[in-house]
Motif scaffolding. Structure first.
Motif, short mmCIF file in Angstrom:
data_model
loop_
_atom_site.label_atom_id
_atom_site.label_comp_id
_atom_site.label_asym_id
_atom_site.label_seq_id
_atom_site.Cartn_x
_atom_site.Cartn_y
_atom_site.Cartn_z
N LEU A 159 78.93 7.42 -49.24
CA LEU A 159 78.41 7.85 -47.94
C LEU A 159 79.37 7.46 -46.81
O LEU A 159 79.61 8.25 -45.87
N ILE A 160 79.92 6.26 -46.92
CA ILE A 160 80.85 5.81 -45.86
C ILE A 160 82.10 6.68 -45.83
O ILE A 160 82.59 7.09 -44.77
N ILE A 161 82.63 6.98 -47.02
CA ILE A 161 83.84 7.81 -47.07
C ILE A 161 83.54 9.23 -46.61
O ILE A 161 84.36 9.87 -45.94
N ALA A 162 82.38 9.74 -46.94
CA ALA A 162 82.04 11.13 -46.58
C ALA A 162 81.83 11.34 -45.10
O ALA A 162 81.94 12.45 -44.60
N GLY A 163 81.54 10.29 -44.31
CA GLY A 163 81.31 10.45 -42.87
C GLY A 163 79.86 10.81 -42.60
O GLY A 163 79.04 10.97 -43.51
N PRO A 164 79.51 10.94 -41.32
CA PRO A 164 78.11 11.19 -40.95
C PRO A 164 77.64 12.57 -41.40
O PRO A 164 78.36 13.56 -41.29
N ALA B 269 82.04 8.36 -34.71
CA ALA B 269 83.44 7.94 -34.85
C ALA B 269 83.87 7.91 -36.32
O ALA B 269 85.07 7.96 -36.62
N GLY B 270 82.92 7.84 -37.26
CA GLY B 270 83.27 7.79 -38.68
C GLY B 270 83.55 6.36 -39.12
O GLY B 270 83.60 5.42 -38.32
N ALA B 271 83.73 6.17 -40.45
CA ALA B 271 83.94 4.84 -41.01
C ALA B 271 85.34 4.35 -40.72
O ALA B 271 86.32 5.10 -40.80
N THR B 272 85.43 3.06 -40.43
CA THR B 272 86.73 2.42 -40.21
C THR B 272 87.28 1.94 -41.55
O THR B 272 86.54 1.81 -42.54
N PRO B 273 88.61 1.67 -41.61
CA PRO B 273 89.17 1.12 -42.86
C PRO B 273 88.48 -0.18 -43.29
O PRO B 273 88.31 -0.44 -44.49
N GLU B 274 88.10 -0.98 -42.29
CA GLU B 274 87.43 -2.23 -42.63
C GLU B 274 86.08 -1.98 -43.31
O GLU B 274 85.71 -2.64 -44.28
N GLU B 275 85.32 -0.99 -42.79
CA GLU B 275 84.02 -0.67 -43.38
C GLU B 275 84.17 -0.14 -44.82
O GLU B 275 83.38 -0.48 -45.71
N ILE B 276 85.23 0.69 -45.02
CA ILE B 276 85.47 1.20 -46.37
C ILE B 276 85.83 0.05 -47.31
O ILE B 276 85.35 -0.02 -48.47
N ALA B 277 86.68 -0.86 -46.81
CA ALA B 277 87.06 -2.01 -47.63
C ALA B 277 85.86 -2.87 -47.97
O ALA B 277 85.72 -3.36 -49.11
N ILE B 278 84.96 -3.05 -47.02
CA ILE B 278 83.76 -3.85 -47.27
C ILE B 278 82.88 -3.16 -48.32
O ILE B 278 82.33 -3.80 -49.23
#
Length: 471
Positions: free
Chosen positions: A148-153, A295-304
């Motif tokens: 879900l995070i990678i796919a965006g809102p 704004a979409g997922a940040t690299p930090e959110e994807i890493a988490i």
């Protein structure tokens, strides 16, 4: 030659019996049958014989046994006496069993402990199975969150965030209205309601006061016993507690009336204004969430999120290891239960062997033991016999005569001690191996006697037998 001679003698003997009038003979299937008067003038057949062979033997019970213990020890009790009638399973002699009884108690305790440990292990296994299912679900959830995070809102998420903002703005308006109402001067209706509460509380208080006073005043003198107050005790205690509660209610109603007359306090005013502040903060948070979503997922959110997946997978591995350990613990506990059960059975069997029991109904014919005696395994200590049926074992049936005897042959038996009575019987067994009797080769033959309970037969009596020849 011997058989021919016996036949001639037998004819003379029968003729003499016939002439005496007390016995008779008759032909049965071409053979001679002895008959004896039964006391009522009727003849009763005893044994059908033709050519015969003669032998001697000894009488013994059909069933007897020398009993011994399967284990050694000290005799603590002899529970029977010679001549006692016993039933199958009755205890006859008891060895000292204190140590074995203690061993059995310990084995039972170990078995109970092993069963309890098995239950604990099984419960741990059930928890491990639940844990691995939960860990698998955690992996699925973590992977879904990462996707879900990678796919965006998604459109529905954006719509939900916008709806949250509208709901927050509506909450602001409601909070402002609540604040204004709370800060208004208390209406006359609120004061009237508070006064009504005070009046009701006072009425209830007066009633309880009167009831309590009645309890205190209900006393009277009893000659010889003094003053008796029957309502004292539980009734008085319950009423006193109700009276105290009514007074507290009345005081609270008075305070509420006073507060209604004074209007909202400073704390109430702060609380009313605080509701508006909270509503404003909620609206701002909803707007911030919408901005982040857009704004979409940040690299930090994807890493988490990726870290969450790895942690969930590690949780599965840990759960699998714990499940394997739990399964091994259950197997060990089951093996311990089996071993403990076997130990208990062994201890029980060892304890059971300390009691010598009758294998069948019979009579105690001899006891070869005494209390306190130390015995070894297999040492005969008691003889049990069943005197309902008897047999004769021949002692001098020679090799010449045994060839004319077959199993099932009819037999006439006369006991030396009871010479006036004839007993019929049948050959049940012929020895395959010879013995030597007075220099002759003899074959022991067993003869089962017919029922003869009315005769005083004794073990070891000498018997003379005439066996039907098969020649």
């Amino acid at each position: 030659m011997k058989g021919r001679f016996f036949q001639i003698m037998l004819i003379f003997f029968i003729t003499a019996m016939f002439n005496a009038g007390s016995h008779s003979f008759s032909a049965v299937s071409g053979k001679m049958a002895f008959a004896q008067d039964d006391g009522n003038g009727e003849d009763v057949d005893l044994v059908i014989i033709g050519p015969t062979v003669s032998a001697e033997g000894l009488v013994e019970p059909l069933n007897f046994v020398n009993l011994s213990f399967q284990t050694g020890g000290e005799i603590s009790q002899i529970l029977v006496s010679e001549g006692d009638q016993v039933r199958a399973g009755d205890a006859l002699i008891q060895l000292d069993d204190k140590d074995l009884a203690l061993a059995l108690a310990q084995a039972k305790a170990q078995f109970a402990s092993a069963e309890a440990e098995l239950i604990v292990a099984q419960n741990q296994l059930a928890l491990a199975e639940v844990a691995i299912s939960s860990a698998d679900s955690g992996v699925v959830a973590a992977e879904a969150n990462l996707a879900l995070i990678i796919a965006g809102p998604r459109p529905e998420e954006i719509a939900a965030a916008e709806a949250n903002i509208r709901a927050a703005e509506s909450a602001i308006g409601q909070a402002v209205g609540n604040r204004d109402v709370a800060l208004d001067i208390t209406s006359e209706a609120e004061i009237f309601a508070a006064e009504a509460n005070v009046a009701q509380a006072l009425s209830e208080l007066r009633l309880l006061e009167e009831e309590y006073q009645t309890i205190l005043d209900t006393c009277f003198e009893v000659p010889g016993e003094g003053e008796i107050c029957p309502l004292y005790g539980p009734t008085e205690e319950t009423t006193r507690e109700q009276l105290a509660a009514a007074r507290a209610t009345y005081e609270a109603a008075l305070q509420a009336l006073e507060a209604a007359k004074q209007g909202p306090t400073a704390a109430q005013q702060r609380a009313a204004s605080g509701g508006v502040s909270v509503a404003l903060a909620n609206r701002n948070a909803a707007e911030a969430r919408l901005e982040l979503l857009m704004a979409g997922a940040t690299p930090e959110e994807i890493a988490i999120a990726e870290l969450g997946v790895r942690q969930a997978e590690a949780g599965v591995e840990l759960a699998q290891a714990e499940l394997a350990a739990a399964e091994a613990a259950v197997q060990q506990a089951e093996a311990a239960v089996v071993q403990a059960q076997a130990n208990e059975a062994t201890a029980q069997a060892a304890l059971d062997r300390t009691a010598l029991r009758a294998p069948y109904d019979g009579e105690i014919s001899r006891i070869d033991a005494s209390v306190g005696q130390l015995i070894d395994s297999g040492m005969p200590v008691l003889m049990l016999a069943d005197f309902d049926r008897w047999r004769v074992k021949t002692t001098n049936l020679t090799e010449v005569d045994v060839a004319s005897v077959s199993q099932g042959a009819a037999v006439e038996v006369r006991l030396d001690a009871i010479s006036n009575d004839l007993i019929s019987g049948v050959v049940t067994k012929i020895a395959l191996v010879a013995d030597t009797s007075l220099g002759d080769v003899a074959y022991q033959t067993e003869i089962l006697l017919d029922q003869a309970q009315d005769l005083p037969i004794r073990w070891g009596m000498t018997a003379f037998v005439e066996i039907e020849s098969n020649e």
